[in-house]
Design an enzyme around this catalytic site. Sequence first.
Site, PDB file in Angstrom:
ATOM      1  N   LYS A  80       0.848  -1.200   0.000  1.00  0.00           N
ATOM      2  CA  LYS A  80       0.000   0.000   0.000  1.00  0.00           C
ATOM      3  C   LYS A  80       0.878   1.242   0.000  1.00  0.00           C
ATOM      4  O   LYS A  80       1.847   1.331   0.766  1.00  0.00           O
ATOM      5  CB  LYS A  80      -0.908  -0.017   1.233  1.00  0.00           C
ATOM      6  CG  LYS A  80      -1.862   1.169   1.325  1.00  0.00           C
ATOM      7  CD  LYS A  80      -2.775   1.041   2.547  1.00  0.00           C
ATOM      8  CE  LYS A  80      -3.771   2.182   2.637  1.00  0.00           C
ATOM      9  NZ  LYS A  80      -4.682   2.036   3.789  1.00  0.00           N
ATOM     10  N   SER A 155      -9.426   2.004   2.983  1.00  0.00           N
ATOM     11  CA  SER A 155      -8.583   2.732   2.047  1.00  0.00           C
ATOM     12  C   SER A 155      -7.539   1.869   1.337  1.00  0.00           C
ATOM     13  O   SER A 155      -6.889   2.327   0.396  1.00  0.00           O
ATOM     14  CB  SER A 155      -7.862   3.868   2.788  1.00  0.00           C
ATOM     15  OG  SER A 155      -6.984   3.353   3.789  1.00  0.00           O
ATOM     16  N   SER A 179      -9.739  -0.048   7.290  1.00  0.00           N
ATOM     17  CA  SER A 179      -9.207   0.058   5.927  1.00  0.00           C
ATOM     18  C   SER A 179      -8.509  -1.178   5.392  1.00  0.00           C
ATOM     19  O   SER A 179      -8.171  -1.223   4.217  1.00  0.00           O
ATOM     20  CB  SER A 179      -8.257   1.257   5.831  1.00  0.00           C
ATOM     21  OG  SER A 179      -8.982   2.458   5.937  1.00  0.00           O
TER      22      SER A 179
END
Length: 464
Positions: A80, A155, A179
Amino acid sequence: MSDLHWMTVAAAAKAIAARELSPVELTAALLARIERLDPRLNTFIRLDGEAAMAAARTAEAEAAAGHIRGPLHGVPVGIKDIMDVAGLPTTCHSKILADNLATSDAVCVAKLRGAGAIVLGKLSTHEFAIGGPSFDLPWPPARNPWNTDHHPGGSSSGSGSGVAAGLFPMALGSDTGGSVRNPASCCGIVGLKPTYGLVSRRGVFPLSFTLDHVGPMTRTVADNALMLEVIAGHDPGDPGSAATPRHHYAGGLDRDVRGLRVGFVQHFHEVDMPADPEVTAALEHVARTLQLEGAEVRDVHLPTLGEFAAVNRVILQSEAWAIHGPLLRDRPGDYGQLARRRLMAGAFFAAGDYVQAQRRRLEMIAAVEEALRDVDVLLCASSMDPACRIDSPADVERTYPRQARTPFNVTGHPALAMMAGVSVGGLPLSVQFVGRNFAEATLFQVARAWERAAGTDKKHPAIV
């Protein structure tokens, strides 16, 4: 081994160690799949294919010489893009940090590399892990491989989308209000928010010091446990890191759930925030299945979702404002609209609001601790709905808060989200399991029992 893209982490690592599979062959196959599918999925912000192939050749030579670095030797991973990877920008999917070149790996990334994993590149996220699926940023938002018109959750959106689509078998995500677990729920994979402090956050761009976690995202429960064993551990450089003995997280995967006590938090999805009927039916099916497998399922009550959400919101937005306030004052126009709106809300909380939220948080921790004295694991909703369309801001705004993930960021307990079924519309439905602090092994034991009974690890999106 014709479908290399659906190989599990464990199977790939075992085949590489036995010299039945080449890391070069595996990495090349995944890079070819990424080239074909990622233009539709927008999973990557920065694909580092040349470096990945160089690392694969090194891993192949090491394996040929009998040198296996660790349990992930030669297996690719996605990161990420709020986590530092040396030599690559950490952009947080934002114009603000477009040129923010990392000089060293985040601790979690370094541990993956130390175990032999091959970094493929940096993955899409909501801007600064808070914005939402935004179309006014330098890179487009990731899409759901079950239906590319739909949201993949966030996210850690690129992490969830890419694992589900077979672009890589594992990824790192972060979880401040859900997330890791939101993309896991939307994309039908396994996502774990570990116990607070179990995984170092050093080298990860912060959103909320009190609530931030780093967690593994995989297609199977066993792979999730394997990945956690690599990234867990005390880091004196992270003030929130916990000094706790190492555990064998995969130790209970082959055990059944006979005699385990499962607390079903039904009021979350029946009273506090009534779920879509398909979600309700799926959760009831999970509970019945665990009963048939020998677990005792009983009703458990916790504080309401509304209370948990209020505490999470005050702490998250206050701490996020402390981080972003100077940049928001200097460069407000360089933030996307969604992130700017959500971050600026933190400017309007008073110190008293923050103190009271932290006080109430301690009471909520005590309430969950009390419930977990009488049961081994909690079962509850993750998302209250299947993934909505990504191009409907109204639907995203409506469905995003309809979830039961934030309670366990507030309390810090380990929480795992995974597939509970597939909706009539062909999108994943989800369930969440929650455990005692540092009892991830029990969490994996229950999750594996459900996975084994339901075959969720064999279900993949039809994207080809």
